[in-house]
Each structure stands twice: as C-alpha cells, then as structure tokens.
Design a protein around this motif. Sequence first.
Motif, PDB file in Angstrom:
ATOM      1  N   SER A 114     -62.081   8.195  89.732  1.00  0.00           N
ATOM      2  CA  SER A 114     -63.208   7.428  90.343  1.00  0.00           C
ATOM      3  C   SER A 114     -63.724   6.292  89.076  1.00  0.00           C
ATOM      4  O   SER A 114     -63.623   6.559  87.966  1.00  0.00           O
ATOM      5  N   MET A 115     -64.555   5.295  89.564  1.00  0.00           N
ATOM      6  CA  MET A 115     -64.990   4.414  88.465  1.00  0.00           C
ATOM      7  C   MET A 115     -65.920   5.155  87.576  1.00  0.00           C
ATOM      8  O   MET A 115     -65.745   4.816  86.338  1.00  0.00           O
ATOM      9  N   ALA A 116     -66.847   6.226  88.138  1.00  0.00           N
ATOM     10  CA  ALA A 116     -67.756   6.888  87.012  1.00  0.00           C
ATOM     11  C   ALA A 116     -66.854   7.620  86.033  1.00  0.00           C
ATOM     12  O   ALA A 116     -67.144   7.752  84.999  1.00  0.00           O
ATOM     13  N   ALA A 117     -65.727   8.375  86.812  1.00  0.00           N
ATOM     14  CA  ALA A 117     -65.110   9.252  85.754  1.00  0.00           C
ATOM     15  C   ALA A 117     -64.093   8.538  84.658  1.00  0.00           C
ATOM     16  O   ALA A 117     -64.265   8.841  83.522  1.00  0.00           O
ATOM     17  N   THR A 118     -63.513   7.182  85.260  1.00  0.00           N
ATOM     18  CA  THR A 118     -62.945   6.341  84.334  1.00  0.00           C
ATOM     19  C   THR A 118     -63.843   5.877  83.401  1.00  0.00           C
ATOM     20  O   THR A 118     -63.451   5.748  81.914  1.00  0.00           O
ATOM     21  N   LEU A 119     -65.081   5.339  83.408  1.00  0.00           N
ATOM     22  CA  LEU A 119     -65.929   4.588  82.754  1.00  0.00           C
ATOM     23  C   LEU A 119     -66.392   5.804  81.688  1.00  0.00           C
ATOM     24  O   LEU A 119     -66.512   5.518  80.454  1.00  0.00           O
ATOM     25  N   GLY A 120     -66.729   7.214  82.147  1.00  0.00           N
ATOM     26  CA  GLY A 120     -67.095   8.156  81.431  1.00  0.00           C
ATOM     27  C   GLY A 120     -66.435   8.602  80.426  1.00  0.00           C
ATOM     28  O   GLY A 120     -66.513   8.722  79.395  1.00  0.00           O
ATOM     29  N   LEU A 121     -65.089   8.685  80.831  1.00  0.00           N
ATOM     30  CA  LEU A 121     -63.836   9.219  79.958  1.00  0.00           C
ATOM     31  C   LEU A 121     -63.589   8.059  78.754  1.00  0.00           C
ATOM     32  O   LEU A 121     -63.550   8.376  77.468  1.00  0.00           O
ATOM     33  N   ALA A 122     -63.673   6.802  78.837  1.00  0.00           N
ATOM     34  CA  ALA A 122     -63.459   5.763  77.917  1.00  0.00           C
ATOM     35  C   ALA A 122     -64.597   5.528  77.181  1.00  0.00           C
ATOM     36  O   ALA A 122     -64.718   5.579  76.123  1.00  0.00           O
ATOM     37  N   LEU A 123     -65.787   5.898  77.817  1.00  0.00           N
ATOM     38  CA  LEU A 123     -67.103   5.762  76.955  1.00  0.00           C
ATOM     39  C   LEU A 123     -67.177   7.056  76.126  1.00  0.00           C
ATOM     40  O   LEU A 123     -67.598   6.805  75.004  1.00  0.00           O
ATOM     41  N   GLY A 124     -66.824   8.102  76.259  1.00  0.00           N
ATOM     42  CA  GLY A 124     -67.009   9.320  75.610  1.00  0.00           C
ATOM     43  C   GLY A 124     -65.881   9.253  74.665  1.00  0.00           C
ATOM     44  O   GLY A 124     -66.276   9.519  73.608  1.00  0.00           O
ATOM     45  N   ALA A 125     -64.751   8.811  74.634  1.00  0.00           N
ATOM     46  CA  ALA A 125     -63.787   8.725  73.831  1.00  0.00           C
ATOM     47  C   ALA A 125     -64.012   7.639  72.545  1.00  0.00           C
ATOM     48  O   ALA A 125     -64.019   7.852  71.451  1.00  0.00           O
ATOM     49  N   PHE A 126     -64.793   6.585  73.280  1.00  0.00           N
ATOM     50  CA  PHE A 126     -65.243   5.415  72.306  1.00  0.00           C
ATOM     51  C   PHE A 126     -66.573   6.170  71.530  1.00  0.00           C
ATOM     52  O   PHE A 126     -66.365   5.951  70.211  1.00  0.00           O
ATOM     53  N   GLY A 127     -67.379   6.875  71.764  1.00  0.00           N
ATOM     54  CA  GLY A 127     -68.527   7.473  71.149  1.00  0.00           C
ATOM     55  C   GLY A 127     -68.028   8.382  70.155  1.00  0.00           C
ATOM     56  O   GLY A 127     -68.476   8.470  69.033  1.00  0.00           O
ATOM     57  N   ALA A 128     -66.790   9.426  70.582  1.00  0.00           N
ATOM     58  CA  ALA A 128     -66.475  10.201  69.848  1.00  0.00           C
ATOM     59  C   ALA A 128     -65.715   9.546  68.555  1.00  0.00           C
ATOM     60  O   ALA A 128     -65.900   9.960  67.117  1.00  0.00           O
ATOM     61  N   THR A 129     -64.951   8.658  68.699  1.00  0.00           N
ATOM     62  CA  THR A 129     -64.251   8.021  67.601  1.00  0.00           C
ATOM     63  C   THR A 129     -65.159   7.172  66.790  1.00  0.00           C
ATOM     64  O   THR A 129     -65.088   7.189  65.524  1.00  0.00           O
ATOM     65  N   LEU A 130     -66.280   6.765  67.393  1.00  0.00           N
ATOM     66  CA  LEU A 130     -67.095   5.920  66.365  1.00  0.00           C
ATOM     67  C   LEU A 130     -68.043   7.032  65.546  1.00  0.00           C
ATOM     68  O   LEU A 130     -68.320   6.625  64.544  1.00  0.00           O
ATOM     69  N   THR A 131     -68.363   8.052  66.079  1.00  0.00           N
ATOM     70  CA  THR A 131     -69.091   8.748  65.392  1.00  0.00           C
ATOM     71  C   THR A 131     -68.496   9.469  64.224  1.00  0.00           C
ATOM     72  O   THR A 131     -68.872   9.766  63.192  1.00  0.00           O
ATOM     73  N   LEU A 132     -67.140   9.670  64.583  1.00  0.00           N
ATOM     74  CA  LEU A 132     -66.285  10.244  63.390  1.00  0.00           C
ATOM     75  C   LEU A 132     -66.269   9.221  62.330  1.00  0.00           C
ATOM     76  O   LEU A 132     -66.083   9.616  61.178  1.00  0.00           O
ATOM     77  N   ILE A 133     -65.784   8.020  62.680  1.00  0.00           N
ATOM     78  CA  ILE A 133     -65.823   6.989  61.523  1.00  0.00           C
ATOM     79  C   ILE A 133     -67.075   6.976  60.857  1.00  0.00           C
ATOM     80  O   ILE A 133     -67.189   6.645  59.408  1.00  0.00           O
ATOM     81  N   MET A 134     -68.340   7.108  61.444  1.00  0.00           N
ATOM     82  CA  MET A 134     -69.608   7.175  60.738  1.00  0.00           C
ATOM     83  C   MET A 134     -69.759   8.372  59.881  1.00  0.00           C
ATOM     84  O   MET A 134     -70.149   8.418  58.591  1.00  0.00           O
ATOM     85  N   VAL A 135     -69.153   9.410  60.120  1.00  0.00           N
ATOM     86  CA  VAL A 135     -69.121  10.773  59.534  1.00  0.00           C
ATOM     87  C   VAL A 135     -68.299  10.515  58.085  1.00  0.00           C
ATOM     88  O   VAL A 135     -68.726  10.855  57.037  1.00  0.00           O
ATOM     89  N   ILE A 136     -67.161   9.913  58.427  1.00  0.00           N
ATOM     90  CA  ILE A 136     -66.263   9.621  57.063  1.00  0.00           C
ATOM     91  C   ILE A 136     -66.811   8.456  56.474  1.00  0.00           C
ATOM     92  O   ILE A 136     -66.930   8.943  55.093  1.00  0.00           O
ATOM     93  N   GLY A 137     -67.348   7.661  56.893  1.00  0.00           N
ATOM     94  CA  GLY A 137     -67.845   6.599  56.179  1.00  0.00           C
ATOM     95  C   GLY A 137     -67.043   5.364  56.062  1.00  0.00           C
ATOM     96  O   GLY A 137     -65.952   5.699  55.724  1.00  0.00           O
ATOM     97  N   THR A 138     -67.276   4.211  56.498  1.00  0.00           N
ATOM     98  CA  THR A 138     -66.403   3.078  56.498  1.00  0.00           C
ATOM     99  C   THR A 138     -66.058   2.815  54.995  1.00  0.00           C
ATOM    100  O   THR A 138     -65.033   1.929  54.800  1.00  0.00           O
ATOM    101  N   ASP A 139     -66.873   2.996  53.721  1.00  0.00           N
ATOM    102  CA  ASP A 139     -66.380   2.696  52.579  1.00  0.00           C
ATOM    103  C   ASP A 139     -65.490   4.151  52.009  1.00  0.00           C
ATOM    104  O   ASP A 139     -65.304   3.604  50.706  1.00  0.00           O
ATOM    105  N   ASN A 140     -65.173   4.706  52.689  1.00  0.00           N
ATOM    106  CA  ASN A 140     -64.532   6.135  52.006  1.00  0.00           C
ATOM    107  C   ASN A 140     -62.809   5.587  52.105  1.00  0.00           C
ATOM    108  O   ASN A 140     -62.450   5.328  53.314  1.00  0.00           O
ATOM    109  N   PRO A 141     -62.173   5.857  50.925  1.00  0.00           N
ATOM    110  CA  PRO A 141     -60.798   5.477  51.014  1.00  0.00           C
ATOM    111  C   PRO A 141     -60.056   6.637  52.046  1.00  0.00           C
ATOM    112  O   PRO A 141     -58.652   5.987  52.019  1.00  0.00           O
ATOM    113  N   VAL A 142     -60.374   7.486  52.341  1.00  0.00           N
ATOM    114  CA  VAL A 142     -59.526   8.127  53.039  1.00  0.00           C
ATOM    115  C   VAL A 142     -59.596   8.059  54.543  1.00  0.00           C
ATOM    116  O   VAL A 142     -58.877   8.585  55.515  1.00  0.00           O
ATOM    117  N   LEU A 143     -60.307   7.012  55.114  1.00  0.00           N
ATOM    118  CA  LEU A 143     -60.379   6.534  56.691  1.00  0.00           C
ATOM    119  C   LEU A 143     -59.118   5.517  56.760  1.00  0.00           C
ATOM    120  O   LEU A 143     -58.865   4.714  56.121  1.00  0.00           O
TER     121      LEU A 143
END
Length: 309
Positions: A114-143
């Motif tokens: 469904s539209m809600a499930a598709t958008l929710g899955l994509a948005l959740g994956a985007f939020g989790a990935t963005l948060t992980l990048i913030m935790v690691i740090g964009t200036d961290n060489p291990v990223l």
Amino acid sequence: MSDDAFTTGSDEPMSEDTAAEEPEEPMVEGSPEAAEAGGDDGGGNGMLGPIELPSTGRLLVGLGGAVMALSTLFSWVEIGADSFPNIAAVGDSTIGIGLTVFLVGLSLLLRHKSMAATLGLALGAFGATLTLIMVIGTDNPVLGFGAWLGLVAAAVAVLGALLLAYESDERPTMDFHPMAGALGAALAIAATILLDWALAAAYFLNGGNPRIGEVANGLDSDILFGLPVLILGGIALVFIVELISVPRMVLEGRRQVLLMITQTAGVAIVVIAGSNVLGSALLGFRSFGSGPLVALVGGVMITRSIKEA
C-alpha cells in the motif's frame, strides 16, 4: 404471357448504381486491410498483447530498493587501511542498520504494498541510514562509500513513494482505533526519552569502549536513533488527537490523508526501532536496551490501529 415476365433481375445488365449497392466481399484474414485495422486496437503486438510500463513512482521505488540492497554489500564502516576484504554492511559493523536496509530494499523491489506502507518503509530506511551517518560523523575516516549510496537510494525510494501517492486515483477508505493508536504513539515518544537505548555504537563505530553500567536515552549523542522516532511519534500523536476531535462525517478527505500519514509514521517507527532491536540481538546482551523494544511495540500499535474500512 410473354417471356419478358419471367426475366429475372440477374439477367439484366448491372448498372453503375447497382454495382455501388452490392456489398463488398469480406476481407480475408491476413490481408493488408486487416493488418492496418488491427494496428489501431493493439493487434499489432501479436501474442504478447499490450505492454504496460510501470509508472514513474513505481519505477523509482523499485530502483531505490535495488540500490539499497546493493549498497549494503559495500563497506559502510571501513576498518583497516584499505578495508579489504570488504566488510559488508549486512553484518554487525552497522549495528543492525545495514541488515535492515538490505531487507527493506528487497521488500520494496519484490513486493507491491500500500502507499502508506511503501512510504513508511522507505522513510524509515532513510531515517535510520541518516542517523547512522550522524553517529559515525561525516568527518570520520571510517565512514564508507556504501553508507552514502544507501542514503541516496533511500531518498530515491522516498521520492518514488511520494509520486505513487500523488499519481494514484484510487485511495482505499481507512478507519482506525483511536485509543490503540494514541497509546502506541505515547509509548514511542516515552521510549525515546525515559528508557535506555544501546550504548554499543561508540564501541563499534568510533573504536571506543561502551560505558558499561551507564545508561542513556535515545537522544544521547552516541545513539541518536531516538530522535527520528520522537519526531515521527509526535506527528502521529498530533494527528490522532486531531482525528479524534474532528467529527467523522466532516472533512472526510482530510481525515483519510491524516490516517495515511499516521500509518506511514507508524511503519517508519517500526523500521527504525526494529533495526536497533535487530542490532542488539546481533551484538549480544551487553548492548540490549529497553527503549528500542518499547518503541517497536508503539510503532506496531500505530500501524495496526489503522486498517481499510
């Protein structure tokens, strides 16, 4: 009686007007005229029949899902001088986020939801990935490169899901149980602020040691996964309160839109909190916190409280 009385019309010579009135012989199958006529109604496609191309939104969702799954085969956290052999993100290096993105990507690629499930899955994956990048740090060489590829792919999937919602003319009528939805949103919000989350992120991502014996909520700078859960839970709670206060037969179109957004928020909370629970299960008991588990329950309650009428 003369012989002229028995003369039939067939014995008379055919005039030009009579010839014009004579019906033409039916066209033989396979004649050039039949081929031209068949090209107008799709007969020219032969046995294949009409070819249906997917919409732009569906194409973007499938493309984003495929690239999301492929991105987890690269290194999101580069350990060592050149990160070889390649440390895939589907392992424990991404504390469960990479594995969740891999599963969500395959789900978006292989199954129509469904539209809600598709958008929710994509948005959740985007939020989790963005948060992980913030935790690691964009200036961290291990990223690693894979994290950025996964983030862009998730953004493409979100764009495709939004286009799907905009292009679709048929939206199912949805109804919900307000008490269950409100309780789920309250649990998700409380879990981010009042309960402990895993502290193993610093150990696996920054090379430090987890602060054993200390606890922190989901808004701690070493965790941060409670932040998108808090935002999504707040949106769901505000919309649920508005849905309860608005009469059922008034502004029905707006009511359905709010229900769709609320369900989308619930699915996204399930993805983000579920990735933390999955990571805790992969890393062991030392990293397991009660916050992600309660937030996961809250997201499931929000999602299950809204169904097609």
